[in-house]
Scaffold this motif. Structure first.
Motif, short mmCIF file in Angstrom:
data_model
loop_
_atom_site.label_atom_id
_atom_site.label_comp_id
_atom_site.label_asym_id
_atom_site.label_seq_id
_atom_site.Cartn_x
_atom_site.Cartn_y
_atom_site.Cartn_z
N HIS A 82 0.90 -1.12 -0.18
CA HIS A 82 -0.13 -0.10 0.06
C HIS A 82 0.83 1.24 -0.05
CE1 HIS A 82 -3.70 2.05 1.71
NE2 HIS A 82 -2.98 2.92 1.58
N HIS A 84 1.17 5.52 -2.14
CA HIS A 84 0.87 6.48 -2.98
C HIS A 84 2.05 7.44 -3.05
CE1 HIS A 84 -3.45 6.28 -1.11
NE2 HIS A 84 -2.73 5.75 -0.08
N LYS A 151 -0.58 3.81 -5.85
CA LYS A 151 -1.94 4.23 -6.18
C LYS A 151 -1.79 5.51 -7.04
CE LYS A 151 -3.48 2.62 -1.88
NZ LYS A 151 -3.85 1.18 -2.31
N HIS A 252 -9.88 1.51 1.26
CA HIS A 252 -9.35 2.15 2.62
C HIS A 252 -10.55 2.35 3.43
CE1 HIS A 252 -6.04 3.63 0.04
NE2 HIS A 252 -5.70 4.57 0.82
N HIS A 275 -5.96 -0.50 6.48
CA HIS A 275 -5.98 0.42 7.53
C HIS A 275 -6.65 -0.15 8.76
CE1 HIS A 275 -4.13 4.23 6.37
NE2 HIS A 275 -4.86 4.03 5.01
N ASP A 327 2.38 2.58 3.44
CA ASP A 327 1.18 3.81 3.03
C ASP A 327 2.18 5.20 2.73
OD1 ASP A 327 -1.00 5.14 2.73
OD2 ASP A 327 -1.26 5.70 5.08
ZN LIG Z 1 -3.54 5.04 1.51
#
Ligand SMILES: [Zn+2]
Length: 422
Positions: A82, A84, A151, A252, A275, A327
């Protein structure tokens, strides 16, 4: 047999091999070979066993890379499930604001947060986005990550979402880290759609998802299902549209409050819900029955100063496979390090070292549908491996030089000369 990469004489090879994903008691089943060796040919593992058998059965091909892992432990390359990590701009100032007491919500209300990154990312070229993301990927690689989910979601227009996904494709092509692309047009409501939510949902469903699918730019569709972002009904509509277009679902869920996202993930049979700080036992049971993996991100809870970590022990007890991710993002995902995330998982969420290792390798590979290629050191899998100075527990000492060598597809892609006798 012939090999062009041999790692041998390790104190221990922790394979993480076997049926996947691991859940319940088997979450701790990491698999260990004392005095171990792993060998590969053309990037694929041909041998995993003891160094003695390796010496008898494996011959080095011309130009073979031999890594002497005396005094070291070998584990699979980490899979970060995961991130970004493609974005423009800089929000490190939010770190200081948070240290002074600001919250995620108050920073967003003051014009910071995701929308600040959206403004910078829309204006940024593909080349510059790729260059800045490359720096971050190199950080991940030095921390042992060899496969990584990434992502979109900082464009929020059709063109800029496609731009982000093309950058992800380019970075994956350039290697060495393999990237798993996720479309996340539902990361936030863009400011120009304020008061017109339904128009933005229609844009995602009728224009963005078909465009992403037509170009084959993503494997997954993700939604930020949280109070003030997207509701359960909106998330269901988006994820169903993604599924119909061939994009698998992940979400999420239940991060800042009990959003109902994890329950939706189970309903849709989504591969992963991420999460999960507020997930309850009943919902965990539904996730277990649906085969939904819990991808936990304790680094986010840590840097956002959330009141607690996700209930990892409860999830394991309920039979939900647990995976981990960093994350990495501009506002709250400030660590590139899966070992640091594992340390938080152990000391903050109560996992054992073996459970955390499985979560960071084979279960994370399952979370992103790569379990047939990576996540364990078994015959036929990619030769993605991390050589640790000393025993595996060294990984849980943030700041210590635990990682000596990182191997991707049988090639040494990072190495540090150790001052230890190793
Ligand atoms: Zn995220």
């Amino acid at each position: 047999m012939l090999a062009d990469c041999i790692v041998t004489n390790a104190l221990e090879v922790i394979t993480c091999g076997g049926p996947a994903p691991r859940r319940g008691a088997s979450q701790a089943d990491a698999g260990s070979i004392a005095n171990g060796a792993v060998a590969s040919m053309d990037g694929l593992i041909v041998f995993a066993g003891t160094s003695d058998v390796c010496a008898r059965e494996v011959d080095g091909a011309a130009g073979c890379t031999v890594v002497d892992a005396t005094g070291c432990t070998v584990v699979p390359g980490f899979v970060d499930a995961h991130t970004h990590l493609v974005y423009a701009g800089d929000r490190r100032d939010e770190l200081r604001m948070r240290l002074a007491g600001a919250t995620y919500a108050s920073i967003a209300a003051d014009g910071g947060g995701i929308l600040q990154t959206v403004r910078a990312t829309r204006d940024c070229s593909e080349d510059l986005l790729a260059a800045s993301a490359r720096v971050r990927l190199d950080e991940l690689l030095r921390c042992g990550t060899t496969t990584c989910e990434v992502k979109s979601g900082y464009g929020l227009t059709t063109d800029s979402e496609l731009k982000l996904l093309r950058v992800i494709r380019r970075l994956s092509h350039d290697g060495p880290i393999d990237l798993v692309p996720t479309f996340m047009g539902a990361h936030e409501l863009p400011p120009e759609y304020r008061g017109r939510r339904d128009d933005y949902l229609r844009l995602i469903v009728e224009e963005m998802i078909p465009a992403v699918a037509a170009e084959g730019l993503a494997e997954w569709c993700d939604v930020f299902c949280e109070a003030g972002v997207f509701t359960v009904d909106e998330s269901r509509r988006i994820l169903r549209a993604g599924l119909a277009a061939g994009l698998q679902a992940r979400i999420h869920a239940d991060e800042l409050g009990p959003s109902g996202g994890a329950r939706l993930a189970a309903e849709l049979g989504a591969r992963s819900a991420d999460h999960l700080i507020f997930v309850d036992r009943d919902t965990a049971g539904a996730m277990a029955r649906a085969g939904t993996i819990a991808t936990l991100l304790p680094g986010a809870a840590f840097f956002l100063k959330l009141p607690s970590f996700a209930p990892a022990r409860m999830l394991v007890e309920e039979g939900v496979p647990v995976a981990l991710g960093t994350d990495v993002n501009p506002g709250g995902g400030f660590t590139p390090s899966m070992p640091f995330v594992m340390a938080l998982a152990c000391f903050g969420m109560g996992l054992t070292l073996e459970e955390a290792l499985v979560a960071a390798t084979i279960n994370a590979a399952c979370s992103v549908n790569r379990e047939n290629r990576v996540g364990s050191l078994e015959r036929g899998k990619q030769m993605d491996a991390v050589v640790i100075n000393g025993s595996a527990i060294e990984l849980l000492r943030p700041g210590a030089a635990a990682i000596r060598t990182v191997i991707k597809r049988g090639r040494v892609v990072h190495t540090v000369e150790s001052s230890r006798t190793c």
